[in-house]
Design a protein around this motif. Structure first.
Motif, PDB file in Angstrom:
ATOM      1  N   GLU A  17       0.859  -1.184   0.000  1.00  0.00           N
ATOM      2  CA  GLU A  17       0.000   0.000   0.000  1.00  0.00           C
ATOM      3  C   GLU A  17       0.893   1.232   0.000  1.00  0.00           C
ATOM      4  OE1 GLU A  17      -1.810  -1.228   3.605  1.00  0.00           O
ATOM      5  OE2 GLU A  17      -0.749   0.264   4.790  1.00  0.00           O
ATOM      6  N   ASP A  36      -7.052   6.578  -1.835  1.00  0.00           N
ATOM      7  CA  ASP A  36      -7.746   5.470  -2.484  1.00  0.00           C
ATOM      8  C   ASP A  36      -8.724   5.940  -3.564  1.00  0.00           C
ATOM      9  OD1 ASP A  36     -10.029   2.874  -1.214  1.00  0.00           O
ATOM     10  OD2 ASP A  36      -9.010   3.155  -3.128  1.00  0.00           O
ATOM     11  N   GLY A  81     -13.408  -4.327  -1.154  1.00  0.00           N
ATOM     12  CA  GLY A  81     -13.431  -5.522  -1.992  1.00  0.00           C
ATOM     13  C   GLY A  81     -12.841  -6.748  -1.326  1.00  0.00           C
ATOM     14  N   ASP A 220      -7.565   1.992  -9.482  1.00  0.00           N
ATOM     15  CA  ASP A 220      -7.764   1.941  -8.032  1.00  0.00           C
ATOM     16  C   ASP A 220      -6.438   1.907  -7.274  1.00  0.00           C
ATOM     17  OD1 ASP A 220      -9.520  -0.371  -5.779  1.00  0.00           O
ATOM     18  OD2 ASP A 220      -8.523   1.565  -5.467  1.00  0.00           O
TER      19      ASP A 220
HETATM   20  C1  LIG Z   1      -7.311  -3.321   4.486  1.00  0.00           C
HETATM   21  N1  LIG Z   1      -6.932  -2.174   3.674  1.00  0.00           N
HETATM   22  C2  LIG Z   1      -5.771  -1.402   4.134  1.00  0.00           C
HETATM   23  C3  LIG Z   1      -7.587  -1.851   2.478  1.00  0.00           C
HETATM   24  C4  LIG Z   1      -7.359  -0.642   1.824  1.00  0.00           C
HETATM   25  C5  LIG Z   1      -8.014  -0.365   0.623  1.00  0.00           C
HETATM   26  C6  LIG Z   1      -8.896  -1.298   0.071  1.00  0.00           C
HETATM   27  C7  LIG Z   1      -9.570  -1.058  -1.231  1.00  0.00           C
HETATM   28  O1  LIG Z   1     -10.193  -1.956  -1.791  1.00  0.00           O
HETATM   29  N2  LIG Z   1      -9.477   0.166  -1.791  1.00  0.00           N
HETATM   30  N3  LIG Z   1     -10.043   0.402  -3.021  1.00  0.00           N
HETATM   31  C8  LIG Z   1      -9.095  -2.505   0.728  1.00  0.00           C
HETATM   32  C9  LIG Z   1      -8.466  -2.786   1.932  1.00  0.00           C
END
Ligand SMILES: CN(C)c1ccc(C(=O)NN)cc1
Length: 328
Positions: A17, A36, A81, A220
């Motif tokens: 991330e 995000d 998701g 994304d």
């Molecule tokens: C568990 N974490 C840090 C996430 C962070 C972002 C997302 C995601 O689908 N963003 N579009 C999912 C999980």
């Protein structure tokens, strides 16, 4: 106005991330959040959370800010998701990113998060950069920070320049001409479902011929990997000796010693190239590595996540409802 913040990958070698600093309240409380483009809630870990759900994250304390004001009767609850989730209440608060401030931003404070968030020490929450229709606050949905500052920006855009195992940048209100090579290739986006949703024109594995086919995808930054239709993923790993759709992981793995072919995506006549090395997401054991390209499964669209983004400069142009890609 224009603003720029560093996008730092975590953990350092895996780029799972990317987090960037956001300043909240008065006096400023600076938290690192995941920016995000696939969601539209701005939410943070807070002092209202059970200690059992906190593991190193910095917490926002509304009581410590003279500019926080409860948005009475409003709550939020979101599920991503991967099944992760969070929920809580809402305040209006001063939120500043790269020197760009909005005085009464809806700031969603968590009073509960799922394990995926609790076990992620690097992120104190998310800053949604999707379209505000996706915001989960009830009874009245709230605008994203980008939507709120849009009229004050020098240009109605933000630019994403993520890098592999190195800090990149998020730029608001400008496109840094020195950050990319050649021309930016734009394509329209469909924001009717709140996503930056585009149609790519095809793909190519390594030096094999380009395959013209429409790929319906969302851009994304909050998704780590590149999620594509099964047939394309199969065609990619067919060129990786020793790769397999690993029964227990339900994902493609390959021998870490394998030389990975590049993956090229088409935007109109533009070709975006993801170097093979970028497709190695990480080591599972002494010899096995996890693929950065995976099957989108029963998702209604593909996901152009960080594995693709880090090979490009990507311009999110809200002014002209389009998205642009450039090499770097
Ligand atoms: C568990 N974490 C840090 C996430 C962070 C972002 C997302 C995601 O689908 N963003 N579009 C999912 C999980």
């Amino acid at each position: 106005s224009t603003g720029i913040v560093a996008a730092t990958p975590f953990p350092a070698e895996y780029d799972r991330e990317y987090v960037a600093p956001v300043s909240l309240g008065t006096p400023a409380q600076e938290l690192n959040l995941i920016f995000d483009t696939g969601s539209s809630d701005l939410w943070v870990f807070s002092t209202s959370m059970p200690a059992a759900q906190v593991a190193g994250q910095k917490l926002y304390n509304p009581s410590g800010s003279s500019t926080s004001a409860v948005l009475w009767g409003h709550t939020w609850s979101i599920q991503y998701g991967d099944g992760s989730r969070s929920s809580g209440t809402v305040v209006n608060e001063l939120v500043t990113i790269g020197g760009i401030s909005y005085a009464s931003q809806a700031l969603e404070i968590a009073n509960g998060v799922s394990a995926q968030f609790s076990q992620d020490p690097a992120s104190s929450g998310l800053l949604g950069l999707g379209f505000s229709i996706l915001n989960t606050v009830i009874p009245t949905s709230q605008k994203t920070w980008f939507d709120n500052v849009l009229p004050t920006l020098a240009a109605p855009v933000f630019t994403v320049d993520l890098k592999r195992a190195a800090p990149g940048t998020y730029t608001f209100g400008a496109i840094d001409a020195s950050s990319y090579a050649g021309k930016i290739e734009y394509t329209p986006i469909d924001n009717s479902n709140g996503f930056w949703r585009l149609q790519a024109s095809g793909y190519q594995v390594g030096t094999s011929p380009f395959q013209p086919t429409t790929i319906d995808a969302i851009a994304d930054t909050g998704t780590t990997l590149l999620m594509l239709p099964a047939a394309i993923v199969k065609a990619y790993y067919a060129q990786v000796p020793g790769s397999q759709l690993h029964a227990s992981y339900g994902a493609y793995t390959f021998p870490c010693s394998a030389k990975l072919p590049s993956f090229t995506f088409g935007i109109g006549r533009y070709r975006g190239v993801i170097p093979g090395a970028f497709v190695s997401y990480g080591r599972i054991d002494a010899t096995t590595c996890y693929g950065g390209i995976q099957d989108q499964g029963n998702l209604p669209f593909s996901i152009f996540g960080d594995i693709l983004m880090k090979a490009q400069v990507v311009v999110f142009d809200a002014g002209r409802t389009r998205i642009g890609f450039a090499a770097k």
